[in-house]
Write a protein that holds these residues in place. Structure first.
Motif, mmCIF file in Angstrom:
data_model
loop_
_atom_site.group_PDB
_atom_site.id
_atom_site.type_symbol
_atom_site.label_atom_id
_atom_site.label_comp_id
_atom_site.label_asym_id
_atom_site.label_seq_id
_atom_site.Cartn_x
_atom_site.Cartn_y
_atom_site.Cartn_z
ATOM 1 N N GLN A 141 -1.156 2.075 -4.662
ATOM 2 C CA GLN A 141 -0.176 2.550 -5.642
ATOM 3 C C GLN A 141 1.210 2.655 -4.994
ATOM 4 O O GLN A 141 2.218 2.290 -5.581
ATOM 5 C CB GLN A 141 -0.583 3.911 -6.216
ATOM 6 N N GLN A 142 1.242 3.168 -3.754
ATOM 7 C CA GLN A 142 2.510 3.287 -3.024
ATOM 8 C C GLN A 142 3.112 1.909 -2.760
ATOM 9 O O GLN A 142 4.310 1.712 -2.920
ATOM 10 C CB GLN A 142 2.288 4.057 -1.708
ATOM 11 N N LEU A 143 2.282 0.963 -2.351
ATOM 12 C CA LEU A 143 2.763 -0.408 -2.129
ATOM 13 C C LEU A 143 3.353 -0.982 -3.414
ATOM 14 O O LEU A 143 4.388 -1.639 -3.388
ATOM 15 C CB LEU A 143 1.636 -1.313 -1.628
ATOM 16 N N TYR A 144 2.676 -0.733 -4.527
ATOM 17 C CA TYR A 144 3.190 -1.205 -5.814
ATOM 18 C C TYR A 144 4.576 -0.620 -6.081
ATOM 19 O O TYR A 144 5.507 -1.329 -6.441
ATOM 20 C CB TYR A 144 2.230 -0.836 -6.958
ATOM 21 N N ARG A 145 4.703 0.704 -5.887
ATOM 22 C CA ARG A 145 5.993 1.347 -6.171
ATOM 23 C C ARG A 145 7.107 0.781 -5.297
ATOM 24 O O ARG A 145 8.218 0.568 -5.775
ATOM 25 C CB ARG A 145 5.885 2.865 -5.973
ATOM 26 N N THR A 146 6.827 0.527 -4.029
ATOM 27 C CA THR A 146 7.896 0.065 -3.138
ATOM 28 C C THR A 146 8.161 -1.433 -3.252
ATOM 29 O O THR A 146 9.305 -1.854 -3.203
ATOM 30 C CB THR A 146 7.601 0.416 -1.664
ATOM 31 N N GLU A 147 7.103 -2.243 -3.428
ATOM 32 C CA GLU A 147 7.278 -3.698 -3.416
ATOM 33 C C GLU A 147 7.477 -4.294 -4.802
ATOM 34 O O GLU A 147 8.308 -5.167 -4.983
ATOM 35 C CB GLU A 147 6.049 -4.360 -2.783
ATOM 36 N N THR A 148 6.678 -3.858 -5.764
ATOM 37 C CA THR A 148 6.641 -4.540 -7.057
ATOM 38 C C THR A 148 7.509 -3.873 -8.113
ATOM 39 O O THR A 148 8.134 -4.563 -8.912
ATOM 40 C CB THR A 148 5.186 -4.664 -7.548
#
Length: 183
Positions: A141-148
């Protein structure tokens, strides 16, 4: 219709992509499916993807971009497509823009699946998969928020947001209404 699906892991994009594909009559193009197809066909790109996956590394944008470029050049995408898992970042969005511009096309919409993180965590934990541990899910979820999620600003003029909470039919109907510009 040329459409990109955006939303956190577990928001139901894959399920809805299959529904939208049938309703809109356009191919559903998932980067995961592209990776698997290239690997199983042992293409040059597939062998490259397998090397990255075997070493635990992310597949670089250049490889993913080439797979998508190749797929979007196929005749069944002439009247549209549904992209799921691409673009994942603004650099990939720039590549998609170039691919479409070279073909004299543009995106019609970016469909954003909005869902609370805690709902996603519950949903994914309920699947019971061995890789669905709460800390792993929250990391994704964190990766989604920062990357996507920066894609939402990039595509702000064509973003259509829907509430992704509800049963499959309800969310599908909501998505189709939103894409038609209805409330």
């Amino acid at each position: 219709m040329r459409l990109v699906l955006v939303g956190p892991p577990g928001a139901g994009k894959g399920t809805q992509a299959d529904r939208l594909r049938d309703s809109l009559g356009v191919p559903h193009i998932s980067t995961g499916d592209l990776f698997r197809a290239h690997i199983s066909q042992q293409t040059e790109l597939g062998r490259e993807v397998q090397e990255y996956l075997d070493s635990g590394e992310l597949v670089p944008d250049a490889v993913t971009n080439e797979m998508v470029r190749e797929r979007l050049s196929q005749p069944d995408t002439a009247n549209g497509f549904l992209l799921d898992g691409f673009p994942r970042n603004v650099a990939q969005a720039n590549v998609l823009g170039e691919i479409l511009a070279n073909a004299g096309q543009k995106l019609d919409a970016v469909l954003e699946f909005q869902i609370d993180e805690n709902v996603v965590v519950e949903r994914l934990l309920a699947r019971g998969r061995t890789d669905d541990k709460e800390d792993v899910i929250r990391h994704r979820q964190q990766l989604y928020r920062t990357e996507t999620s920066p894609l939402l600003d990039y595509y702000s003029d064509v973003v259509v947001s829907i509430d992704a909470v509800g049963d499959v039919d309800e969310v599908s109907a909501r998505a189709l209404r939103a894409l038609r510009g209805e409330k």
